[in-house]
Scaffold this motif. Structure first.
Motif, short mmCIF file in Angstrom:
data_model
loop_
_atom_site.label_atom_id
_atom_site.label_comp_id
_atom_site.label_asym_id
_atom_site.label_seq_id
_atom_site.Cartn_x
_atom_site.Cartn_y
_atom_site.Cartn_z
N PRO A 155 0.82 -1.21 0.00
CA PRO A 155 0.00 0.00 0.00
C PRO A 155 0.85 1.27 0.00
O PRO A 155 1.78 1.40 0.78
CB PRO A 155 -0.81 -0.12 1.30
CG PRO A 155 -0.83 -1.59 1.59
CD PRO A 155 0.49 -2.12 1.11
N ARG A 156 0.52 2.15 -0.90
CA ARG A 156 1.20 3.44 -0.94
C ARG A 156 0.30 4.45 -1.64
O ARG A 156 -0.61 4.08 -2.37
CB ARG A 156 2.54 3.34 -1.69
CG ARG A 156 2.41 3.04 -3.18
CD ARG A 156 3.77 2.95 -3.84
NE ARG A 156 3.67 2.70 -5.27
CZ ARG A 156 3.54 3.63 -6.20
NH1 ARG A 156 3.46 4.91 -5.83
NH2 ARG A 156 3.47 3.32 -7.47
N GLN A 157 0.59 5.68 -1.44
CA GLN A 157 -0.17 6.73 -2.09
C GLN A 157 0.32 6.89 -3.52
O GLN A 157 1.51 7.13 -3.74
CB GLN A 157 0.00 8.06 -1.32
CG GLN A 157 -0.84 9.19 -1.86
CD GLN A 157 -2.32 9.00 -1.56
OE1 GLN A 157 -2.67 8.40 -0.55
NE2 GLN A 157 -3.16 9.50 -2.44
N VAL A 158 -0.58 6.73 -4.48
CA VAL A 158 -0.21 6.93 -5.88
C VAL A 158 -0.13 8.43 -6.14
O VAL A 158 -1.11 9.16 -5.92
CB VAL A 158 -1.23 6.28 -6.83
CG1 VAL A 158 -0.88 6.59 -8.28
CG2 VAL A 158 -1.28 4.79 -6.60
N SER A 159 1.01 8.90 -6.59
CA SER A 159 1.16 10.33 -6.82
C SER A 159 0.42 10.75 -8.08
O SER A 159 0.33 9.98 -9.05
CB SER A 159 2.64 10.71 -6.93
OG SER A 159 3.15 10.31 -8.20
N PRO A 160 -0.13 11.97 -8.10
CA PRO A 160 -0.78 12.46 -9.32
C PRO A 160 0.16 12.44 -10.52
O PRO A 160 -0.28 12.20 -11.65
CB PRO A 160 -1.17 13.89 -8.93
CG PRO A 160 -1.33 13.85 -7.45
CD PRO A 160 -0.26 12.92 -6.98
N ALA A 161 1.44 12.69 -10.29
CA ALA A 161 2.40 12.70 -11.40
C ALA A 161 2.54 11.30 -12.01
O ALA A 161 2.60 11.15 -13.24
CB ALA A 161 3.76 13.21 -10.92
N ASP A 162 2.60 10.26 -11.15
CA ASP A 162 2.69 8.89 -11.66
C ASP A 162 1.42 8.51 -12.42
O ASP A 162 1.48 7.84 -13.46
CB ASP A 162 2.91 7.91 -10.50
CG ASP A 162 4.31 8.00 -9.92
OD1 ASP A 162 5.20 8.59 -10.59
OD2 ASP A 162 4.52 7.49 -8.81
N TYR A 163 0.29 8.91 -11.88
CA TYR A 163 -1.00 8.62 -12.53
C TYR A 163 -1.04 9.28 -13.90
O TYR A 163 -1.43 8.65 -14.92
CB TYR A 163 -2.13 9.15 -11.63
CG TYR A 163 -3.50 8.56 -11.82
CD1 TYR A 163 -4.13 8.52 -13.06
CD2 TYR A 163 -4.20 8.06 -10.72
CE1 TYR A 163 -5.40 8.01 -13.21
CE2 TYR A 163 -5.48 7.52 -10.87
CZ TYR A 163 -6.07 7.51 -12.11
OH TYR A 163 -7.34 7.00 -12.24
N ALA A 164 -0.66 10.56 -13.95
CA ALA A 164 -0.67 11.30 -15.22
C ALA A 164 0.28 10.70 -16.23
O ALA A 164 -0.03 10.61 -17.43
CB ALA A 164 -0.31 12.77 -14.96
N ASP A 165 1.45 10.26 -15.77
CA ASP A 165 2.42 9.67 -16.69
C ASP A 165 1.91 8.35 -17.25
O ASP A 165 2.07 8.07 -18.45
CB ASP A 165 3.75 9.45 -15.97
CG ASP A 165 4.81 8.87 -16.90
OD1 ASP A 165 5.21 9.57 -17.86
OD2 ASP A 165 5.23 7.72 -16.67
N ALA A 166 1.28 7.54 -16.40
CA ALA A 166 0.72 6.27 -16.89
C ALA A 166 -0.38 6.52 -17.90
O ALA A 166 -0.46 5.84 -18.94
CB ALA A 166 0.20 5.45 -15.71
N LEU A 167 -1.24 7.49 -17.63
CA LEU A 167 -2.33 7.80 -18.57
C LEU A 167 -1.79 8.37 -19.87
O LEU A 167 -2.28 8.05 -20.96
CB LEU A 167 -3.31 8.77 -17.91
CG LEU A 167 -4.61 9.05 -18.68
CD1 LEU A 167 -5.35 7.76 -18.99
CD2 LEU A 167 -5.50 9.99 -17.89
#
Length: 277
Positions: free
Chosen positions: A104-116
């Motif tokens: 469990p960890r907090q998914v960073s908005p930057a990681d989410y945006a990069d994956a998308l």
């Protein structure tokens, strides 16, 4: 899935797994909505089960397979069996790789945006016939317009939803933003946090439209890290998506947990978003 169909759906998934050489003595329910998602053991395969009327399963498999081939961050079909749709006892079943969740960890908005962003890059390489995002808006409009399908929706709320869907569909269409193949619903529920990073699942809602329509499903902060976003268009898309989701919650056949409460909250959020103050 309807309770009367649940056991039959589980049995169909286990039977199909056995027919392709996978041992499925047990099935753990991971999600039960319009589709049933199971972890089959000990073969450790993810099975998605839907009524046979579901006609998008093969398209979903083909999209996932082709996106995986070009390195997009997507969950893969099960490599030990032929990538196809199986039918049994009134259900269609697809078999996928099961991924252990990362710690469990907090998914960073930057990681989410990069994956998308990487998902969208892969999607731009595909030539696939899919609906336009406005087709999905039209479905929501038809739902709101039907008192038979949304009998509990008050007239004032029906007018609010109908006007919002109609006006924002028109406004977004007039923007002239470049359009491409989209996931359709890349919200956190359709993103796996794995040891391989973030992986997108569930491609049954793929459509064509501006990337801002996809970003409208993600947490707000994600849009701040995605390159070259039209922020005004993104705001319009967020309200449009909220109106669509709210319309679905008022469908008399909706089985989403606590859906009516979410439908009421959605109406309040729409009013707040449209308030000029």
């Amino acid at each position: 899935m309807q309770a009367s169909e649940f056991q039959r759906a589980v049995a169909a998934a286990r039977s199909i797994a056995a027919s392709v050489g996978l041992t499925a003595d047990d099935a753990v329910v991971l999600q039960d909505s319009n589709k049933l998602t199971l972890r089959l053991l000990p073969c450790d395969v993810l099975a998605r089960v839907a009524p046979a009327a579901d006609q998008v399963a093969q398209t979903e498999i083909e999209l996932a397979r082709r996106l995986a081939e070009c390195g997009s961050p997507v969950a893969a079909v099960e490599p030990r069996v032929e990538p196809r749709v199986h039918e049994r006892d009134g259900f269609v079943v697809t078999l996928w790789t099961y991924y252990e969740s990362a710690p469990p960890r907090q998914v960073s908005p930057a990681d989410y945006a990069d994956a998308l962003r990487r998902l969208h890059a892969g999607m731009r390489t595909l030539d696939v016939a899919t609906p336009h995002f406005t087709d999905r808006v039209e479905q929501a409009q038809q739902l709101v317009a039907s008192r038979d399908h949304t009998p509990a929706l008050a007239d004032v709320d029906r007018e609010l939803l109908g006007n919002t869907l109609r006006s924002l569909r028109r406004v977004i269409g007039r923007r002239g933003r470049t359009e491409q193949l989209l996931h359709g619903e890349p919200h956190p529920g359709n993103v796996l946090t794995t040891k391989n990073g973030l992986l997108f699942i569930d491609f049954e809602t793929c459509c064509r439209g501006p990337v801002e329509f996809d970003l409208a499903h993600a947490p707000d902060e994600v849009g701040e890290h995605y390159p070259d976003v039209d922020q005004d268009l993104l705001r319009d898309c967020r309200v449009l998506v909220l109106a669509m989701i709210t319309a679905w919650r008022w469908d008399r056949g909706d089985q989403f947990p606590d859906g009516r409460r979410l439908g009421i909250e959605g109406l309040s959020q729409i009013r707040a978003a449209l308030d000029p103050r």
